[in-house]
Design a protein around this motif. Sequence first.
Motif, short mmCIF file in Angstrom:
data_model
loop_
_atom_site.label_atom_id
_atom_site.label_comp_id
_atom_site.label_asym_id
_atom_site.label_seq_id
_atom_site.Cartn_x
_atom_site.Cartn_y
_atom_site.Cartn_z
N UNK A 7 42.90 -5.31 -3.87
CA UNK A 7 41.99 -6.05 -4.74
C UNK A 7 40.62 -6.22 -4.08
N UNK A 8 40.61 -6.46 -2.78
CA UNK A 8 39.35 -6.60 -2.05
C UNK A 8 38.58 -5.27 -2.07
N UNK A 9 39.27 -4.17 -1.85
CA UNK A 9 38.63 -2.86 -1.87
C UNK A 9 38.06 -2.53 -3.24
N UNK A 29 29.49 1.57 4.75
CA UNK A 29 29.24 0.15 5.01
C UNK A 29 30.54 -0.65 5.13
N UNK A 30 31.65 -0.07 4.71
CA UNK A 30 32.94 -0.77 4.73
C UNK A 30 34.01 0.14 5.34
N UNK A 31 33.89 0.48 6.62
CA UNK A 31 34.80 1.46 7.22
C UNK A 31 36.25 0.99 7.34
N UNK A 32 36.49 -0.30 7.31
CA UNK A 32 37.85 -0.81 7.48
C UNK A 32 38.61 -0.91 6.16
N UNK A 33 37.93 -0.66 5.05
CA UNK A 33 38.55 -0.76 3.73
C UNK A 33 38.96 0.64 3.28
#
Length: 92
Positions: A7-9, A29-33
């Motif tokens: 859901x966050x992704x 910008x969001x490498x951990x997602x």
Amino acid sequence: MLNKQQANGKAIGAACRHSGRALEDCFSRNPKVAKSDIFAGWKEMNEYMLAKKMDVVPSSAEDCGPDPEDKKKAAPEQHNTSAASEPAKDGE
């Protein structure tokens, strides 16, 4: 049902699309997602915006400060002046 990470992704992807950010920029910008979750949200928002004929709403967060990469470019290069002031020796 989506778990919290999915859901966050999807929310991140939708926000990126709504602000007009390219998908590749959103990934970087969001490498951990998970890229699949970001893409799912980006795609859903893209379809929604096309159906409703919505325009992009640029992010004001970009105006908050310089990008960390810009700081590296703007900072003058520091050279070791002590080594530069010594004369070169033969054979080195």
